[in-house]
Scaffold this motif. Structure first.
Motif, PDB file in Angstrom:
ATOM      1  N   TYR A   1      48.413  30.510  18.958  1.00 60.72           N
ATOM      2  CA  TYR A   1      48.247  28.892  19.525  1.00 60.72           C
ATOM      3  C   TYR A   1      48.778  28.078  18.013  1.00 60.72           C
ATOM      4  CZ  TYR A   1      45.593  29.891  23.469  1.00 60.72           C
ATOM      5  OH  TYR A   1      44.901  30.560  24.605  1.00 60.72           O
ATOM      6  N   PRO A   2      49.418  26.997  18.452  1.00 59.00           N
ATOM      7  CA  PRO A   2      50.138  26.112  17.287  1.00 59.00           C
ATOM      8  C   PRO A   2      49.005  25.902  16.143  1.00 59.00           C
ATOM      9  CG  PRO A   2      50.988  25.349  19.202  1.00 59.00           C
ATOM     10  CD  PRO A   2      49.662  26.293  19.803  1.00 59.00           C
ATOM     11  N   SER A   3      47.819  25.536  16.556  1.00 64.16           N
ATOM     12  CA  SER A   3      46.659  25.045  15.684  1.00 64.16           C
ATOM     13  C   SER A   3      46.213  26.376  14.547  1.00 64.16           C
ATOM     14  CB  SER A   3      45.349  24.693  16.075  1.00 64.16           C
ATOM     15  OG  SER A   3      45.017  25.352  17.099  1.00 64.16           O
ATOM     16  N   TRP A   4      46.475  27.659  14.995  1.00 65.32           N
ATOM     17  CA  TRP A   4      46.020  28.794  14.255  1.00 65.32           C
ATOM     18  C   TRP A   4      47.370  29.148  13.128  1.00 65.32           C
ATOM     19  CZ3 TRP A   4      41.714  27.692  14.526  1.00 65.32           C
ATOM     20  CH2 TRP A   4      40.860  27.732  15.455  1.00 65.32           C
ATOM     21  N   ASP A   5      47.137  30.037  12.258  1.00 66.76           N
ATOM     22  CA  ASP A   5      48.040  30.516  11.072  1.00 66.76           C
ATOM     23  C   ASP A   5      48.977  31.390  11.271  1.00 66.76           C
ATOM     24  OD1 ASP A   5      47.111  27.642  10.106  1.00 66.76           O
ATOM     25  OD2 ASP A   5      45.262  28.848   9.634  1.00 66.76           O
TER      26      ASP A   5
ATOM     27  N   ASP B   1      51.791  31.767  11.932  1.00 67.54           N
ATOM     28  CA  ASP B   1      53.136  31.499  11.306  1.00 67.54           C
ATOM     29  C   ASP B   1      53.327  31.897   9.884  1.00 67.54           C
ATOM     30  OD1 ASP B   1      51.481  29.260  11.044  1.00 67.54           O
ATOM     31  OD2 ASP B   1      53.047  28.418   9.858  1.00 67.54           O
TER      32      ASP B   1
ATOM     33  N   ASP C   1      52.070  29.819  21.959  1.00 71.53           N
ATOM     34  CA  ASP C   1      52.846  29.812  20.889  1.00 71.53           C
ATOM     35  C   ASP C   1      53.473  31.432  20.887  1.00 71.53           C
ATOM     36  OD1 ASP C   1      53.940  28.288  19.060  1.00 71.53           O
ATOM     37  OD2 ASP C   1      53.030  29.154  17.478  1.00 71.53           O
TER      38      ASP C   1
ATOM     39  N   ARG D   1      44.903  29.172   6.820  1.00 78.96           N
ATOM     40  CA  ARG D   1      45.012  28.149   5.677  1.00 78.96           C
ATOM     41  C   ARG D   1      43.555  27.240   5.414  1.00 78.96           C
ATOM     42  NH1 ARG D   1      49.662  27.573   9.120  1.00 78.96           N
ATOM     43  NH2 ARG D   1      51.706  27.208   7.725  1.00 78.96           N
TER      44      ARG D   1
ATOM     45  N   LYS E   1      42.151  24.165   5.759  1.00 82.70           N
ATOM     46  CA  LYS E   1      42.324  22.876   6.509  1.00 82.70           C
ATOM     47  C   LYS E   1      40.899  22.785   7.187  1.00 82.70           C
ATOM     48  CE  LYS E   1      44.714  25.003  10.422  1.00 82.70           C
ATOM     49  NZ  LYS E   1      46.089  25.025  11.401  1.00 82.70           N
TER      50      LYS E   1
ATOM     51  N   LEU F   1      39.947  22.253  10.190  1.00 82.23           N
ATOM     52  CA  LEU F   1      39.695  22.995  11.482  1.00 82.23           C
ATOM     53  C   LEU F   1      39.214  24.726  11.168  1.00 82.23           C
ATOM     54  CD1 LEU F   1      39.808  23.766  14.674  1.00 82.23           C
ATOM     55  CD2 LEU F   1      42.143  24.472  14.215  1.00 82.23           C
ATOM     56  N   ASN F   2      39.593  25.072   9.834  1.00 79.90           N
ATOM     57  CA  ASN F   2      39.293  26.446   9.528  1.00 79.90           C
ATOM     58  C   ASN F   2      38.199  26.643   8.851  1.00 79.90           C
ATOM     59  OD1 ASN F   2      41.426  27.680  10.803  1.00 79.90           O
ATOM     60  ND2 ASN F   2      42.809  27.490   9.140  1.00 79.90           N
TER      61      ASN F   2
ATOM     62  N   ARG G   1      34.768  26.944  11.110  1.00 81.74           N
ATOM     63  CA  ARG G   1      34.621  27.967  12.155  1.00 81.74           C
ATOM     64  C   ARG G   1      34.304  29.071  11.336  1.00 81.74           C
ATOM     65  NH1 ARG G   1      39.666  30.915  13.927  1.00 81.74           N
ATOM     66  NH2 ARG G   1      41.140  30.708  12.162  1.00 81.74           N
TER      67      ARG G   1
END
Length: 192
Positions: free
Chosen positions: A29-33, A35, A61, A103, A105, A107-108, A111
């Motif tokens: 998903y784009p919000s996970w890392d 990439d 993604d 990352r 950030k 959000l991370n 969790r």
């Protein structure tokens, strides 16, 4: 999660003749890392050190990730898609190391990634970053790097060039429901 018995059975099935591979997993998903790992693979390729990397998982993604892998001309980056639990656990166990790009950030920080427990039960070295609850689960036994493609690339280069490391016994004893319930009960009793 696999039980300790399943984990010990998996540990007996390791094939030492397998080539070195770093395995990551999770939803794409784009919000996970994820990439970060793709970009780290690109850095390794630019250095002439392309390594075999594998990502287990799927998500919205997936196609963007596949296209980025193609754009970077990565020949040794595999996207397996979704795997059943037994197949996934086997991939984790057979890996040279596991990698969890994350990352720093908000959000991370908010969790507790379940994959940390799965990685700990696989007993393989984990390359990750000291973000959120990761250290609370993996302790000081993980290989902590800057949460950047460069940080991951440097660690992957080093670990995948070394002989396969011994299994790591991550301490999950404080992460059982019984322990947490006991700790919460004791805290509530102290408040009375």
């Amino acid at each position: 999660m696999p039980t300790p018995l399943e984990c010990s059975t998996q540990r007996k099935t390791f094939d030492p003749s397998l080539p070195a591979v770093a395995v990551g997993m999770g939803n794409l998903y784009p919000s996970w890392d994820h990439d970060l790992l793709v970009e780290a693979a690109g850095i390794l390729k630019q250095r002439g050190q392309e390594k075999t990397l594998r990502w287990i998982g799927t998500g919205i993604d997936f196609e963007n990730t596949r296209q980025r892998i193609q754009a970077l001309k990565l020949e040794r980056f595999e996207l397996t898609g979704y795997l059943q639990l037994d197949a996934m656990n086997q991939q984790l166990r057979q890996s040279h190391c596991l990698v969890f790009p994350i990352r720093n950030k908000p959000l991370n920080l908010a969790r507790c990634p379940f994959k940390c427990y799965q990685f700990a039960q696989a007993a393989r070295p984990v390359i990750t970053s000291d973000v959120g609850e990761v250290r609370a689960i993996l302790g000081d036994l993980a290989i902590y790097v800057d949460p950047t493609p460069e940080g991951l690339a440097d660690a992957l280069s080093r670990v995948l060039e070394e002989p396969r490391r011994e299994d790591i016994e991550y301490d999950l004893s404080n992460h059982r429901w019984e322990y947490r319930a006991k700790t919460l009960s004791e805290a509530l009793l102290r408040m009375q």
